[in-house]
Design a protein around this motif. Structure first.
Motif, mmCIF file in Angstrom:
data_model
loop_
_atom_site.group_PDB
_atom_site.id
_atom_site.type_symbol
_atom_site.label_atom_id
_atom_site.label_comp_id
_atom_site.label_asym_id
_atom_site.label_seq_id
_atom_site.Cartn_x
_atom_site.Cartn_y
_atom_site.Cartn_z
ATOM 1 N N LEU A 171 0.864 -1.180 0.000
ATOM 2 C CA LEU A 171 0.000 0.000 0.000
ATOM 3 C C LEU A 171 0.901 1.230 0.000
ATOM 4 N N SER A 259 5.130 3.604 2.342
ATOM 5 C CA SER A 259 4.498 2.365 1.901
ATOM 6 C C SER A 259 4.484 1.344 3.036
ATOM 7 N N ALA A 272 -5.455 -8.328 0.413
ATOM 8 C CA ALA A 272 -5.177 -6.979 -0.079
ATOM 9 C C ALA A 272 -6.395 -6.075 0.098
ATOM 10 N N ASP A 273 -7.567 -6.592 -0.198
ATOM 11 C CA ASP A 273 -8.795 -5.804 -0.021
ATOM 12 C C ASP A 273 -8.982 -5.413 1.439
ATOM 13 N N GLN A 276 -6.535 -2.661 2.311
ATOM 14 C CA GLN A 276 -6.962 -1.389 1.729
ATOM 15 C C GLN A 276 -8.161 -0.817 2.476
ATOM 16 N N LYS A 277 -9.048 -1.688 2.942
ATOM 17 C CA LYS A 277 -10.212 -1.230 3.719
ATOM 18 C C LYS A 277 -9.755 -0.562 5.008
ATOM 19 N N TYR A 279 -6.857 0.850 5.497
ATOM 20 C CA TYR A 279 -6.193 2.114 5.158
ATOM 21 C C TYR A 279 -7.211 3.193 4.786
ATOM 22 N N SER A 280 -8.324 2.795 4.187
ATOM 23 C CA SER A 280 -9.319 3.777 3.739
ATOM 24 C C SER A 280 -9.902 4.584 4.895
ATOM 25 N N LYS A 285 -5.778 8.768 -0.083
ATOM 26 C CA LYS A 285 -5.689 7.891 -1.235
ATOM 27 C C LYS A 285 -4.385 7.093 -1.185
ATOM 28 N N CYS A 286 -4.454 5.871 -1.693
ATOM 29 C CA CYS A 286 -3.251 5.052 -1.767
ATOM 30 C C CYS A 286 -3.305 4.198 -3.029
ATOM 31 N N HIS A 287 -2.152 3.700 -3.414
ATOM 32 C CA HIS A 287 -2.051 2.798 -4.566
ATOM 33 C C HIS A 287 -1.748 1.399 -4.041
ATOM 34 N N LEU A 288 -2.529 0.417 -4.484
ATOM 35 C CA LEU A 288 -2.364 -0.970 -4.046
ATOM 36 C C LEU A 288 -1.650 -1.766 -5.128
#
Length: 312
Positions: A171, A259, A272-273, A276-277, A279-280, A285-288
């Protein structure tokens, strides 16, 4: 290697993730995210480097050129005129070794047209330019590396195989963080207990990865030397370090950050999902990216026939 017979060639250098939890300034792994140079030798032109950066704007000094010129000043070799197209998948100031990859690319460029340089020479030049050997060792050797600075100021490094089934979920926040800023928050002294804590886990980590026994990988990734102090700089780091899922084998900060990397072998997309959840919640915003390790340095330099220009 010396001057290539072909008038065009390509150099590809991987990104890298340093520290890996407890291996502060020691361990790193190369990953399949690349800085690529496409180089054309210009005939009957005075020596010089002509750079074109594709889909990016150069921020600050050109570290590729800096490394090349560092070696050129120490060489009596006749250097050609080079036209260099630079493409990079490695975000800058992200904790993924962008400056190390650029330094190594410049060194490999010099090696290709004016070398040969030994691996040890390359490592020591890159270390002199970067100030530390961990990222450059991985960018040069591939796989996982352990680097060491010697009493005379030189550096050495050893290569370990990285288990290819073990994937890295990275991330990357949209904001950058310089290594210098991330080092400023670290204490100048650590306790004996914390030093021993990290030593125990770094040995456990190397053993776990070499034997592909991940039962203690989460514990092996624990750290007391840098991650606790950098949590204030990296949103969601603390939450992700404590995140638990049956298929998430562990989490650590990628280099100096920002990162964050998780490790998984099964159900990687679901893990990964979930990361990202988490982190949200920061509203940032982030790049996965889901990456694999770059296994070796053997494909870092590829000579290209002149006719290959048509496939661009």
């Amino acid at each position: 290697m010396g001057m290539p017979a072909q008038s065009e060639f390509e150099i590809r250098v991987p990104a890298s993730i340093a520290n890996l939890g407890p291996g502060f300034d020691t361990l790193a792994v190369a990953v399949q995210l690349y800085l690529t140079l496409r180089v054309r030798v210009l005939e009957n032109e005075p020596p010089g480097l002509r750079f074109t950066f594709v889909d990016q704007v150069l921020q600050g000094e050109n570290y590729i050129e800096r490394a090349f010129q560092y070696l050129a000043r120490q060489s009596s070799a006749s250097l050609p005129s080079l036209e260099i197209e630079v493409r990079s998948e490695i975000p800058m100031r992200s904790g993924l070794g962008s400056s190390a990859a650029a330094a190594v690319a410049g060194i490999r460029l010099f090696d290709t047209v004016a070398g040969p340089l030994s691996p040890n020479q390359m490592l020591n030049v890159a270390t002199a330019l970067e100030g530390h050997p961990d990222n450059v060792a991985a960018a040069l050797l591939g796989g996982m590396t352990s680097s060491c600075e010697l009493p005379d100021g030189s550096a050495t490094a050893v290569h370990f195989r990285w288990p290819q089934a073990l994937q890295l979920i990275v991330l990357t926040p949209e904001f950058g963080l310089s290594t210098a800023s991330a080092r400023q928050v670290l204490p100048s002294h650590v306790s004996r207990n914390d030093a021993v804590y990290n030593l125990q886990r770094v040995v456990l980590l190397v053993n776990s990865l070499q034997n592909e026994n991940y039962s203690l990988l989460r514990e092996a990734l624990q750290d007391r030397l840098h991650q606790p102090y950098r949590q204030s700089l990296v949103p969601a780091l603390e939450d992700l370090l404590h995140l638990e899922h049956p298929d998430l084998l562990g989490v650590c900060l990628s280099g100096a950050g920002p990162s964050i990397v998780g490790f998984a072998q099964h159900n990687v997309s679901k893990v990964a999902d979930l990361m990202q959840k988490i982190y949200s919640r920061t509203k940032l915003k982030c790049h996965l990216r889901i990456l694999r390790a770059h296994p070796s340095a053997s494909t870092n330099v590829q000579l290209r026939e002149h006719a290959a220009r048509s496939d661009r």
